[in-house]
Design an enzyme around this catalytic site. Structure first.
Site, PDB file in Angstrom:
ATOM      1  N   GLU A   1      -1.645  -1.294  -3.803  1.00 53.22           N
ATOM      2  CA  GLU A   1      -2.797  -0.423  -3.553  1.00 53.22           C
ATOM      3  C   GLU A   1      -2.439   1.044  -3.753  1.00 53.22           C
ATOM      4  O   GLU A   1      -1.430   1.523  -3.234  1.00 53.22           O
ATOM      5  CB  GLU A   1      -3.288  -0.652  -2.113  1.00 53.22           C
TER       6      GLU A   1
ATOM      7  N   ASP B   1       0.843  -1.195   0.000  1.00 53.88           N
ATOM      8  CA  ASP B   1       0.000   0.000   0.000  1.00 53.88           C
ATOM      9  C   ASP B   1       0.877   1.243   0.000  1.00 53.88           C
ATOM     10  O   ASP B   1       1.502   1.580   1.001  1.00 53.88           O
ATOM     11  CB  ASP B   1      -0.921   0.007   1.219  1.00 53.88           C
TER      12      ASP B   1
ATOM     13  N   ASP C   1      -7.972   2.641  -4.314  1.00 55.94           N
ATOM     14  CA  ASP C   1      -8.535   2.917  -2.984  1.00 55.94           C
ATOM     15  C   ASP C   1      -9.053   4.346  -2.938  1.00 55.94           C
ATOM     16  O   ASP C   1     -10.224   4.606  -3.166  1.00 55.94           O
ATOM     17  CB  ASP C   1      -7.483   2.667  -1.904  1.00 55.94           C
TER      18      ASP C   1
END
Length: 367
Positions: A218, A190, A243
């Protein structure tokens, strides 16, 4: 069941360790909890975290939105009029997605109680168990390796690695973690919008060339850089998860239509609650795009609502619901059981949350 009262309270729950991403560092959960009461004495609960760097919501704005706009719009409405309530909720004030989410989940809690079923079954659920990952905050390499080893020793088989601060060091972080935990542990990377598009491609390709298998990457670039997301997605083999780029059903349609990501991360605080999240699920399912369910820095109430949604929708194939695992304590009674990587769904009506100390010793009427 008619809504007669909507109340708010503040909660503060310390974290086990500070939560660090490319965007912020936090050492406690400081959320707003909501209680919606009906004329027959039943109560529904919701929760909203102030995540100004992502949603723009602060404690003050959440409280103001609920007390000044949402509560006056909804009081007097019948819980069974779910569609009408949601149209009022989303029409009474623009944005303020976290405030809407907290009230939305409290209403869904009450709606499921009126049906005397757990919420996930109302949402179509057949899964009684969910597996979540655990977040590894961005720190020095040695500390991240130690945190990763500890998580694996606690039974977690999926790790979400926070990066996005320093490109070259990010590669070293991920390489060291993979070496430490072995090939069987899934790694979700992420970047929290921390890379440019070209930097993201260089980093992901470097990791791929090293043979480091990643479940997904992400939000590698800025939330509004749809062209950058599309570029990264087209240039790497690893699945890219959108996201912060997806708040609404309209965002999901654009991401899917432009092939800007392979997967979508649904968070109730972005969508404004379950009602709009269900629309994203339907859109994703129509195009065969799998979803992950995620959370901000939230405690058990709102993460329970997200878990019920995940258990109810098969298109949600991944879960990042580690909020309760990051908290030093759990002040709530009832709801799903969070046992390390496993989330076991409750069979009590609604969310199953029965006691919220912020409102005193209040117990739900329906058992």
């Amino acid at each position: 069941m008619k809504i007669v009262k909507i109340e708010t309270a503040k909660v503060s729950i310390p974290l086990v360790t500070p939560f660090k991403t490319a965007l912020r560092t936090v050492d406690s959960v400081n959320d707003i909890v909501v209680r919606v009461t009906t004329d027959d004495g039943n109560t529904g609960f919701g929760e909203a975290p102030p995540t100004a760097v992502i949603t723009g919501d602060t404690q003050g704005s959440i409280l103001s939105a609920i007390q000044e706009f949402i509560a006056p719009a909804l009081i007097g409405m019948e819980i069974e009029n779910l569609d009408g309530i949601m149209k009022k909720l989303h029409g009474c004030i623009l944005k303020n997605s976290s405030a809407k989410a907290a009230v939305d989940m409290a209403v869904y809690d009450l709606f499921a109680k009126s049906c005397k079923k757990p919420l996930y079954k109302i949402l179509g659920g057949g899964r009684g168990e969910i597996e979540t990952d655990l977040t590894i905050s961005v720190n020095g390499i040695e500390e991240m390796v130690n945190d990763s080893r500890k998580a694996v020793s606690q039974g977690f088989r999926i790790l979400k690695i926070k990066v996005g601060k320093e490109g070259r060091t990010d590669v070293e972080r991920i390489q060291a973690i993979r070496k430490a935990v072995g090939p069987d542990i899934k790694l979700r990377i992420d970047a929290n919008q921390g890379w440019s598009a070209k930097e993201a491609v260089r980093i992901i390709r470097t990791l791929e060339d090293m043979g480091i298998d990643m479940d997904l990457v992400e939000q590698p670039v800025n939330a509004h850089d749809f062209e950058g997301m599309k570029f990264v997605t087209s240039q790497v083999y690893t699945p890219i998860l959108a996201d912060e780029s997806v708040f609404s059903p309209e965002d999901a349609i654009r991401i899917i239509g432009e092939r800007a990501a392979d997967l979508i991360n649904i968070k109730l605080m972005k969508t404004g609650g379950i009602y709009e999240a269900l629309k994203i699920c339907s859109i994703a399912e129509s195009f065969g795009i799998e979803c992950m369910i995620g959370c901000m820095l939230e405690s058990k109430i709102s993460v329970s609502a997200a878990a019920h949604l995940a258990a109810g929708k098969g298109i949600i194939t991944r879960a990042d619901l580690d909020g309760p695992s990051l908290c030093r304590e759990d002040p709530y009674t009832g709801g799903p059981v969070f046992d390390g990587p496993k989330i076991f769904m409750n069979e009590d009506p609604g969310l199953g949350i029965s006691k919220v100390p912020a409102f005193g010793d209040c117990w739900n009427k329906i058992k």
